[in-house]
Write an enzyme that holds these catalytic residues in place. Structure first.
Site, PDB file in Angstrom:
ATOM      1  N   ILE A  25       0.882  -1.192   0.000  1.00 13.49           N
ATOM      2  CA  ILE A  25       0.000   0.000   0.000  1.00 13.49           C
ATOM      3  C   ILE A  25       0.908   1.227   0.000  1.00 13.49           C
ATOM      4  CG2 ILE A  25      -1.854   1.235   1.216  1.00 13.49           C
ATOM      5  CD1 ILE A  25      -2.064  -1.317   3.030  1.00 13.49           C
ATOM      6  N   HIS A  26       0.745   2.093  -0.984  1.00 19.62           N
ATOM      7  CA  HIS A  26       1.487   3.352  -0.914  1.00 19.62           C
ATOM      8  C   HIS A  26       0.809   4.500  -1.641  1.00 19.62           C
ATOM      9  CE1 HIS A  26       2.721   2.188  -4.988  1.00 19.62           C
ATOM     10  NE2 HIS A  26       2.967   3.467  -5.185  1.00 19.62           N
TER      11      HIS A  26
END
Ligand code: UD1
Ligand code: UDP
Length: 369
Positions: free
Chosen positions: A214-215
């Site tokens: 997740i970014h």
């Protein structure tokens, strides 16, 4: 011919490595330095685990120049890159500038090149999420409209450009060369299987864990979305599927700053970002991949691992249309249901070229010259 290649963020190292290898191979076969590459690193990513390890894993030469720009607000970061890249281009006077993808380093490279009237080649041109709230969408649209040579990874990308009036009939040229990340995965997966001991180190059983990344700003910078994603992941872990999450520094920072996470210890294996070879093995051996990354969606597809994309849109529509990639947004129930429904072994069409996209990139540039 002299090329200045501009990179700065993690996925760009993976993409540029394929083309750099093709340049070396072409020069060796001609027995001369017909193509001279100057590698310019903006410093957008700078942690050892976000940059240095990639140069080693990918056997990329050290950058010829490092601008050391670092992190900051969008305009500040892009502006500092623009100043630094312009100085380099004025000094190096290349025949071409080569940019990759859709980051702020891409946009700064595009602006610097066109203002100096240097031909610009954009690798991974034509992708669209049609979500104008993403910084990347602005970077893509502007870079494409500035480029001399638009090197698309898919037919969809060519079609997106055509709809915006970039159809190869004007001064810019459009080509579907395939995806250079596909070249990289074909080259490095075998290397990863030989060299990486990440499964032992993290005590993981092949086929029995979910790999998560997740970014994306739309997730990390929205506390409600981020919390909902973690709720979904926690349920998957509580139901018995171990979750491994190499944390991008942006996500680590937002979790640290977000009181909703204070005191909670999610039942996951949290690690630093992992080097590329470890990542390939983690991806290949996962039961399911849950991500908001662009590159990881495609890598899941190529490796035959079901993918759940925690976004509302994707540029890689072929993976969704093939039924391989499920778009679930940040809804915890949908995340859990999609992870349950993930089954390996479905047939996959090839939408991303023949694994020789990097050679096509060079051929297109040489042909244009
Ligand atoms: C950038 C790209 C994104 C790409 C991603 C790949 C833009 C607008 N976004 O997002 O398209 O998918 O790279 O990973 O260009 N940080 C560190 N150490 C680092 C790098 C970043 O701590 O080495 C932290 C900083 O707090 C920084 C934040 O991460 O503010 C975000 O970094 P930045 O490069 O601005 O954007 P990414 O989220 O990495
Ligand atoms: N990647 C990696 N280690 C990680 C996370 C990602 O090596 O901990 C690799 C991944 O395999 C892919 C690339 O980095 O090749 C994707 O980068 P990222 O997800 O940061 O960016 P995006 O593709 O979304 O722009």
């Amino acid at each position: 011919m002299k090329l200045v290649t501009i990179v700065g963020a993690r996925p760009q190292f993976v993409k540029a490595a394929a083309v750099s290898r093709a340049i070396v191979a072409r020069n060796e076969s001609l027995g001369a330095s017909a193509i001279q590459e100057f590698l310019l690193h903006t410093g957008q990513h700078y942690d050892e685990v976000m940059s240095g390890v990639f140069f080693r894993d990918l056997e990329l030469p050290e950058p010829n120049e490092h601008l050391g720009v670092g992190s900051g607000p969008q305009g500040w970061q892009t502006g500092r890159m623009l100043t630094g890249i312009e100085e380099t281009l004025l000094r190096e006077r290349p025949d071409w500038v080569l940019i990759y993808g859709d980051t702020n380093s891409t946009l700064a490279g595009a602006l610097a090149a066109v203002k100096l009237h240097i031909p610009l080649a954009h690798v991974e041109a034509g992708l669209r999420s049609f979500n104008r709230r993403m910084a990347e969408e602005h970077n893509r649209v502007v870079s494409d409209h500035l480029s001399t040579l638009l090197l698309c990874p898919t037919r969809t990308a060519v079609e997106n450009l055509r709809r915006e009036g970039i159809d190869g009939a004007g001064s810019a040229s459009v080509e579907n060369v395939g995806d250079v990340m596909y070249d990289s995965i074909l080259h490095y997966t075998g290397v990863a299987e030989k060299r990486s001991d990440v499964l032992d180190r993290l005590k993981l059983n092949p086929g029995n864990y979910g790999l998560v990344t997740i970014h994306r700003a739309e997730n990390t910078d929205d506390p409600v979305r981020l919390k909902n994603i973690f709720r979904g992941l926690e349920q998957i872990a509580r139901e018995g599927l171990p979750i491994v999450l190499p944390l991008h520094p942006r996500t680590r920072k937002m979790i640290g700053e977000n009181s909703a996470f204070a005191g909670s210890r999610p039942p996951f294996t949290l690690t630093d970002p992992v080097p590329y070879l470890d990542m390939l093995l983690l991806e290949k051996s996962a039961k399911v991949i849950l991500t908001d990354s662009g590159g990881v969606q495609k890598e899941a597809y190529w490796l035959g691992v079901p993918c759940v994309t925690m976004r509302d849109d994707t540029e890689w529509v072929e993976t969704v249309e093939a039924g391989w990639n499920l778009l679930v947004g940040a809804d915890p129930d949908k995340i859990v249901a999609a992870a349950h429904s993930a089954r390996p072994g479905k047939p996959r069409g090839n939408y991303y070229g023949n694994g020789h996209a990097a050679e096509q990139v060079l051929q297109s540039i040489l042909k244009f010259v």
